[in-house]
Scaffold this motif. Structure first.
Motif, PDB file in Angstrom:
ATOM      1  N   GLN A 127       0.805  -1.217   0.000  1.00 32.41           N
ATOM      2  CA  GLN A 127       0.000   0.000   0.000  1.00 32.41           C
ATOM      3  C   GLN A 127       0.843   1.274   0.000  1.00 32.41           C
ATOM      4  OE1 GLN A 127      -3.375  -0.162  -0.559  1.00 32.41           O
ATOM      5  NE2 GLN A 127      -2.726  -2.284  -0.883  1.00 32.41           N
ATOM      6  N   THR A 128       2.132   1.136   0.228  1.00 31.78           N
ATOM      7  CA  THR A 128       3.033   2.295   0.227  1.00 31.78           C
ATOM      8  C   THR A 128       4.348   1.896  -0.441  1.00 31.78           C
ATOM      9  OG1 THR A 128       4.082   1.731   2.340  1.00 31.78           O
ATOM     10  CG2 THR A 128       2.073   3.102   2.428  1.00 31.78           C
ATOM     11  N   THR A 129       5.129   2.886  -0.827  1.00 26.90           N
ATOM     12  CA  THR A 129       6.450   2.595  -1.395  1.00 26.90           C
ATOM     13  C   THR A 129       7.343   1.927  -0.361  1.00 26.90           C
ATOM     14  OG1 THR A 129       7.178   4.845  -0.868  1.00 26.90           O
ATOM     15  CG2 THR A 129       6.381   4.457  -3.105  1.00 26.90           C
ATOM     16  N   ASN A 130       7.120   2.239   0.898  1.00 29.55           N
ATOM     17  CA  ASN A 130       7.908   1.610   1.960  1.00 29.55           C
ATOM     18  C   ASN A 130       7.585   0.113   2.061  1.00 29.55           C
ATOM     19  OD1 ASN A 130       9.929   2.185   3.996  1.00 29.55           O
ATOM     20  ND2 ASN A 130       8.384   1.599   5.504  1.00 29.55           N
ATOM     21  N   ALA A 158       9.452   8.472  -6.708  1.00 32.48           N
ATOM     22  CA  ALA A 158       8.734   7.218  -6.502  1.00 32.48           C
ATOM     23  C   ALA A 158       7.330   7.482  -5.955  1.00 32.48           C
ATOM     24  CB  ALA A 158       9.513   6.306  -5.555  1.00 32.48           C
ATOM     25  N   GLN A 159       7.223   8.457  -5.060  1.00 30.68           N
ATOM     26  CA  GLN A 159       5.903   8.815  -4.510  1.00 30.68           C
ATOM     27  C   GLN A 159       4.985   9.339  -5.604  1.00 30.68           C
ATOM     28  OE1 GLN A 159       4.989   8.240  -1.401  1.00 30.68           O
ATOM     29  NE2 GLN A 159       6.996   7.512  -0.747  1.00 30.68           N
ATOM     30  N   LEU A 194       6.571  -1.690  -0.471  1.00 27.98           N
ATOM     31  CA  LEU A 194       7.191  -2.295  -1.651  1.00 27.98           C
ATOM     32  C   LEU A 194       8.677  -2.538  -1.387  1.00 27.98           C
ATOM     33  CD1 LEU A 194       7.047  -3.254  -4.597  1.00 27.98           C
ATOM     34  CD2 LEU A 194       7.455  -0.885  -5.312  1.00 27.98           C
ATOM     35  N   LYS A 195       9.317  -1.579  -0.738  1.00 26.24           N
ATOM     36  CA  LYS A 195      10.738  -1.714  -0.392  1.00 26.24           C
ATOM     37  C   LYS A 195      10.958  -2.943   0.493  1.00 26.24           C
ATOM     38  CE  LYS A 195      12.375   1.442   2.329  1.00 26.24           C
ATOM     39  NZ  LYS A 195      12.879   2.743   2.820  1.00 26.24           N
ATOM     40  N   THR A 196      10.093  -3.127   1.487  1.00 22.07           N
ATOM     41  CA  THR A 196      10.189  -4.290   2.373  1.00 22.07           C
ATOM     42  C   THR A 196       9.982  -5.583   1.603  1.00 22.07           C
ATOM     43  OG1 THR A 196       9.388  -2.975   4.238  1.00 22.07           O
ATOM     44  CG2 THR A 196       9.225  -5.360   4.441  1.00 22.07           C
ATOM     45  N   LEU A 197       9.019  -5.567   0.678  1.00 28.90           N
ATOM     46  CA  LEU A 197       8.711  -6.748  -0.128  1.00 28.90           C
ATOM     47  C   LEU A 197       9.898  -7.178  -0.981  1.00 28.90           C
ATOM     48  CD1 LEU A 197       6.533  -8.780  -1.139  1.00 28.90           C
ATOM     49  CD2 LEU A 197       5.910  -7.069  -2.872  1.00 28.90           C
ATOM     50  N   LEU A 198      10.618  -6.200  -1.544  1.00 30.86           N
ATOM     51  CA  LEU A 198      11.701  -6.507  -2.485  1.00 30.86           C
ATOM     52  C   LEU A 198      13.070  -6.659  -1.828  1.00 30.86           C
ATOM     53  CD1 LEU A 198      10.765  -4.097  -5.432  1.00 30.86           C
ATOM     54  CD2 LEU A 198      10.292  -6.543  -5.248  1.00 30.86           C
ATOM     55  N   ARG A 199      13.208  -6.185  -0.606  1.00 29.54           N
ATOM     56  CA  ARG A 199      14.521  -6.186   0.046  1.00 29.54           C
ATOM     57  C   ARG A 199      15.127  -7.600   0.125  1.00 29.54           C
ATOM     58  NH1 ARG A 199      17.116  -2.700   3.467  1.00 29.54           N
ATOM     59  NH2 ARG A 199      15.225  -1.437   3.709  1.00 29.54           N
TER      60      ARG A 199
END
Length: 280
Positions: free
Chosen positions: A101-104, A136-137, A106-111
């Motif tokens: 739901q947020t770029t953060n 990105a936002q 997505l960051k956690t998902l891809l890390r």
């Protein structure tokens, strides 16, 4: 008219395109201009990164576009071919997890994925740098119309965010993935001019076959720019994304037999025959 042609050729030489290369580029452009737009779109859909298109409705344009740019930025020094060892693995991550739901998020998902990749520190740093940025936002909340209108501005911003030159290979490729997202969304009305073709080994190999000599990356870019200019005389909606997708796909084919098979499969066999006549 003759004076204008001399001026144009002089300008092309200054940009790394000699008269012979210019002439060949025009021939290639005329051959490829026989490919209908709907076939060009199907060519784009065969790109490894376009195979993630089934996730576009689930994510929505803005979130999917943000993901695609991020994935494009880190598509380098992979564990194997991108079509086997990179994009399919990312596809599985998107399919198996809830939409962030947020770029953060997505960051956690891809890390975790990038922490297991080659050059993991550099890739995780790029992940953070991009997804923590205002750009990105903006992409996250964007729609195809806004991105289409501001594509070149996004290109400049992306290079600035990543602290790279605009023509850097990963920047060019990330812009390609963004433009592919537009095409997958049914949009062609964007200006990709000036954004260079990402030059990899496949693109370079095909260009050298056609011109029968080794070339610099800059010469390769200028050659395909001229090819596109010729195509656009008959097919104005064709852009560098279409052309780069085709060049990348046939750049790995061993010989004219395989090239002819490729063009038979996309229903324009005469294009393959004419291209092979030019190569040999």
């Amino acid at each position: 008219m003759r004076g204008l042609q001399k001026t144009l050729l002089s300008s092309l030489r200054d940009n790394g395109i000699g008269e012979d290369m210019f002439s060949t580029a025009r021939k290639v452009g005329r051959i490829l201009s026989d490919i209908p737009l709907q076939v060009w779109d199907e060519i784009v859909k065969q790109e490894p990164e376009a195979k993630l298109a089934d996730q576009l409705p689930k994510y929505g344009f803005g979130k999917f576009a943000t993901f695609m740019v991020m994935a494009g930025l880190n598509d380098y020094q992979l564990k194997g071919p991108a079509e086997k060892k990179y994009w399919p693995l990312l596809h599985e991550i998107l399919k198996e997890n809830p939409v962030p739901q947020t770029t953060n998020e997505l960051k956690t998902l891809l890390r975790g994925f990038y922490e297991n990749e080659r050059f993991r520190k550099a890739k995780v740093k790029r992940l953070e740098k991009f997804l923590d940025s205002n750009l990105a936002q903006e992409l996250w909340m964007s729609n195809p119309e806004t991105v289409s209108e501001n594509l070149r501005e996004i290109w400049i911003k992306l290079a600035k965010v990543m602290n790279q030159k605009k023509n850097a290979k990963t920047i060019a490729f990330a812009m390609k993935t963004l433009a592919i997202t537009l095409i997958l969304s049914g949009h062609h009305d964007f200006d990709f001019s000036g954004i260079p073709i990402p030059v990899d080994i496949r693109v370079k190999r095909l260009t050298s076959k056609i011109l029968k000599k080794e070339l610099t990356d800059e010469e390769v870019r200028h050659f395909w720019n001229e090819v596109l200019r010729e195509i656009k005389k008959r097919q104005p909606e064709v852009n560098m994304i279409h052309l780069d997708s085709l060049v990348w796909q046939i750049g790995n084919l061993a010989d004219c037999k395989e090239i002819n098979e490729y063009f038979k499969e996309i229903q324009v066999p005469h294009v393959g025959q004419e291209l092979c006549n030019l190569i040999h």
